[in-house]
Write a protein that holds these residues in place. Structure first.
Motif, PDB file in Angstrom:
ATOM      1  N   VAL A 191      20.391  73.536 -18.353  1.00 24.05           N
ATOM      2  CA  VAL A 191      19.972  72.522 -19.337  1.00 24.05           C
ATOM      3  C   VAL A 191      20.747  71.229 -19.139  1.00 24.05           C
ATOM      4  CG1 VAL A 191      19.887  71.910 -21.776  1.00 24.05           C
ATOM      5  CG2 VAL A 191      19.209  74.199 -21.049  1.00 24.05           C
ATOM      6  N   ARG A 192      22.069  71.339 -19.012  1.00 24.75           N
ATOM      7  CA  ARG A 192      22.872  70.115 -18.854  1.00 24.75           C
ATOM      8  C   ARG A 192      22.635  69.471 -17.491  1.00 24.75           C
ATOM      9  NH1 ARG A 192      28.528  71.929 -21.949  1.00 24.75           N
ATOM     10  NH2 ARG A 192      27.522  72.083 -24.007  1.00 24.75           N
ATOM     11  N   ALA A 193      22.399  70.260 -16.471  1.00 20.70           N
ATOM     12  CA  ALA A 193      22.072  69.696 -15.162  1.00 20.70           C
ATOM     13  C   ALA A 193      20.753  68.934 -15.224  1.00 20.70           C
ATOM     14  CB  ALA A 193      21.981  70.808 -14.112  1.00 20.70           C
ATOM     15  N   ASP A 194      19.780  69.491 -15.950  1.00 21.04           N
ATOM     16  CA  ASP A 194      18.495  68.810 -16.107  1.00 21.04           C
ATOM     17  C   ASP A 194      18.654  67.500 -16.876  1.00 21.04           C
ATOM     18  OD1 ASP A 194      17.379  70.924 -14.797  1.00 21.04           O
ATOM     19  OD2 ASP A 194      16.408  71.801 -16.566  1.00 21.04           O
ATOM     20  N   LEU A 195      19.452  67.525 -17.934  1.00 17.31           N
ATOM     21  CA  LEU A 195      19.656  66.308 -18.728  1.00 17.31           C
ATOM     22  C   LEU A 195      20.347  65.228 -17.901  1.00 17.31           C
ATOM     23  CD1 LEU A 195      20.754  67.822 -22.160  1.00 17.31           C
ATOM     24  CD2 LEU A 195      18.541  66.835 -21.565  1.00 17.31           C
ATOM     25  N   LEU A 196      21.315  65.631 -17.109  1.00 19.72           N
ATOM     26  CA  LEU A 196      22.007  64.661 -16.262  1.00 19.72           C
ATOM     27  C   LEU A 196      21.035  64.065 -15.252  1.00 19.72           C
ATOM     28  CD1 LEU A 196      24.896  63.535 -15.876  1.00 19.72           C
ATOM     29  CD2 LEU A 196      25.224  65.247 -14.093  1.00 19.72           C
ATOM     30  N   ALA A 197      20.162  64.867 -14.690  1.00 23.71           N
ATOM     31  CA  ALA A 197      19.166  64.378 -13.738  1.00 23.71           C
ATOM     32  C   ALA A 197      18.166  63.450 -14.413  1.00 23.71           C
ATOM     33  CB  ALA A 197      18.437  65.554 -13.089  1.00 23.71           C
ATOM     34  N   GLU A 198      17.832  63.733 -15.682  1.00 21.73           N
ATOM     35  CA  GLU A 198      16.879  62.899 -16.428  1.00 21.73           C
ATOM     36  C   GLU A 198      17.375  61.467 -16.598  1.00 21.73           C
ATOM     37  OE1 GLU A 198      13.984  62.953 -18.013  1.00 21.73           O
ATOM     38  OE2 GLU A 198      13.346  64.983 -17.504  1.00 21.73           O
ATOM     39  N   LEU A 199      18.683  61.294 -16.589  1.00 18.48           N
ATOM     40  CA  LEU A 199      19.251  59.987 -16.906  1.00 18.48           C
ATOM     41  C   LEU A 199      19.363  59.093 -15.676  1.00 18.48           C
ATOM     42  CD1 LEU A 199      21.781  61.164 -19.562  1.00 18.48           C
ATOM     43  CD2 LEU A 199      20.125  59.334 -19.897  1.00 18.48           C
ATOM     44  N   ALA A 200      18.327  59.077 -14.859  1.00 15.40           N
ATOM     45  CA  ALA A 200      18.270  58.117 -13.751  1.00 15.40           C
ATOM     46  C   ALA A 200      18.233  56.704 -14.307  1.00 15.40           C
ATOM     47  CB  ALA A 200      17.044  58.384 -12.886  1.00 15.40           C
ATOM     48  N   GLU A 201      17.628  56.557 -15.499  1.00 15.50           N
ATOM     49  CA  GLU A 201      17.660  55.300 -16.246  1.00 15.50           C
ATOM     50  C   GLU A 201      18.250  55.591 -17.617  1.00 15.50           C
ATOM     51  OE1 GLU A 201      16.989  52.291 -15.342  1.00 15.50           O
ATOM     52  OE2 GLU A 201      16.090  52.674 -13.378  1.00 15.50           O
ATOM     53  N   PRO A 202      19.029  54.657 -18.186  1.00 20.04           N
ATOM     54  CA  PRO A 202      19.591  54.884 -19.514  1.00 20.04           C
ATOM     55  C   PRO A 202      18.494  55.219 -20.526  1.00 20.04           C
ATOM     56  CG  PRO A 202      20.554  52.930 -18.505  1.00 20.04           C
ATOM     57  CD  PRO A 202      19.422  53.347 -17.624  1.00 20.04           C
ATOM     58  N   SER A 203      18.778  56.159 -21.418  1.00 16.05           N
ATOM     59  CA  SER A 203      17.796  56.601 -22.401  1.00 16.05           C
ATOM     60  C   SER A 203      18.499  57.030 -23.675  1.00 16.05           C
ATOM     61  CB  SER A 203      16.974  57.785 -21.877  1.00 16.05           C
ATOM     62  OG  SER A 203      16.266  57.465 -20.705  1.00 16.05           O
TER      63      SER A 203
END
Length: 308
Positions: free
Chosen positions: A244-256
Motif C-alpha cells: 500500500v505504501r509503495a503504491d502511494l509513493l509511486a502515485e505521487l509522481a506529481e504533488p497531490s
C-alpha cells in the motif's frame, strides 16, 4: 510585450490564487478547438447536455474571452458559488463594455443575460463540478511548488520556471503574448496575482489594458489530471514499505492531496492520511497545508527510492 511595472509594495504582494470561474472560462477553448487540447479529450467526451451555442460564442477564434469571466481572485480557496454570485450582480453595462472591448460589439446570442448565466452555471455543474476536487488538488500542488521556488530561489527564478515567455527585470515583469497589443501597466499597489490553470496552454492576461497585474499560467501536472489508472509500486520497494505504501509513493509522481490520492487508489482518506504521514516521517515525502487541504510531494529520497 505586456509589461507589469511593480513598485515596492507590489513586489511584497505577489500572491497565488485559484479561480474556478477562470477555469470554466479557459475550458471553453477545449470546446471550441478540441484538436489543440488532446490531453483533455477524455474529459470532453464525458460532458453532458450544455448550451454550446452560448458557450462557444463567449470566446474569439483565438480563445480570448471577456474579462468579467476571468475575475481577479484573492485566495487559493475561492469558491465557484462566490464568483458566480459576483458575476450575476455585475451591471449589464459592465458586461456589454467587456463584450465590445473583445468583439467590437455584443454578439447577438449573448444579448440574453439570463440565458448566458444559465448556460455558464449549468456547464459548471455538468462539466467541472464533479471533477473540481481533483483539479483543485493539481492547482494547489502547483502553488506549493511555485511558493517553494520563490522562497528558495527568488521571484525571477520562479517566474522563469512558469514559462519562457515570462521575464523579470526588476521592477518589470514582461509577458510575451503573440497578437496582443503591447502595453505597460503600473502595479499601483495592487500586487501581482498569479493564477495556475489546468486548461491554459501558455499564459494569459486581462484584455483591459488598465486592469491590475494578473497572470494566468499552465499548472504543473495538468496533463495527468484526468488519468484514473492505479500505479503500482515496485516489488522491491513493497518488500520494505508494504504494497500500500509503495503504491502511494509511486502515485505521487506529481504533488497531490490525500483526498485526490484516495479517489484514485480506492483507499479510504483516513488510511491514506495515516500512510502518507508515515512516509513523510521517514523523509520520503514533504507536505504543505493549503486551507483545508494538505498537499504531499516526494522528496529527493522518495524519488530515488521509486526509481530503483
Amino acid at each position: 510585450m505586456i509589461e507589469f511595472v511593480l513598485g515596492e509594495s507590489d513586489l511584497v504582494d505577489v500572491r497565488f490564487a485559484v479561480s474556478p470561474l477562470s477555469e470554466l472560462t479557459l475550458s471553453l477553448r477545449v470546446l471550441k478547438d478540441p484538436a489543440k487540447y488532446p490531453l483533455h479529450l477524455a474529459w470532453l467526451r464525458r460532458i453532458g447536455d450544455v448550451d454550446t451555442e452560448v458557450l462557444l460564442a463567449l470566446s474569439t477564434e483565438r480563445g480570448w474571452t471577456p474579462d468579467f469571466l476571468s475575475p481577479r481572485p484573492s485566495t487559493p480557496l475561492t469558491r465557484f458559488e462566490d464568483e458566480f454570485a459576483a458575476l450575476s450582480e455585475l451591471p449589464t453595462r459592465a458586461l456589454r463594455r467587456d463584450f465590445r472591448a473583445l468583439f467590437g460589439e455584443v454578439p447577438a446570442v449573448l444579448t440574453d443575460r439570463r440565458r448566458m448565466l444559465t448556460a455558464l452555471e449549468t456547464y459548471w455543474h455538468v462539466a467541472l463540478a464533479p471533477r473540481w476536487d481533483r483539479m483543485r488538488a493539481v492547482l494547489e500542488a502547483d502553488i506549493a511548488h511555485r511558493g517553494r521556488e520563490m522562497a528558495q530561489h527568488g521571484l525571477a527564478t520562479m517566474l522563469s520556471g512558469i514559462s519562457d515567455r515570462i521575464t523579470f527585470t526588476p521592477p518589470v515583469v514582461g509577458v510575451r503574448i503573440v497578437g496582443a497589443e503591447p502595453r505597460r501597466v503600473d502595479g499601483g499597489g495592487h500586487g501581482l496575482t498569479l493564477v495556475p490553470s489546468v486548461f491554459a496552454r501558455r499564459t494569459a492576461v486581462p484584455v483591459d489594458p488598465g486592469a491590475p497585474p494578473l497572470l494566468i499560467y499552465a499548472a504543473r501536472g495538468a496533463g495527468v489530471v484526468w488519468e484514473t489508472g492505479r500505479v503500482r509500486g515496485s516489488r522491491a520497494v513493497a518488500g520494505v514499505l508494504g504494497q500500500v505504501r509503495a503504491d502511494l509513493l509511486a502515485e505521487l509522481a506529481e504533488p497531490s492531496s490525500s483526498t485526490d490520492i484516495a479517489r484514485r487508489t480506492g483507499v479510504t482518506v483516513s488510511a491514506v492520511n495515516q500512510h502518507l504521514r508515515a512516509l513523510r516521517d521517514a523523509g520520503l515525502l514533504a507536505s504543505q497545508r493549503h486551507g483545508r487541504s494538505v498537499v504531499y510531494a516526494r522528496t529527493e529520497l522518495g524519488d530515488a527510492l521509486v526509481s530503483h
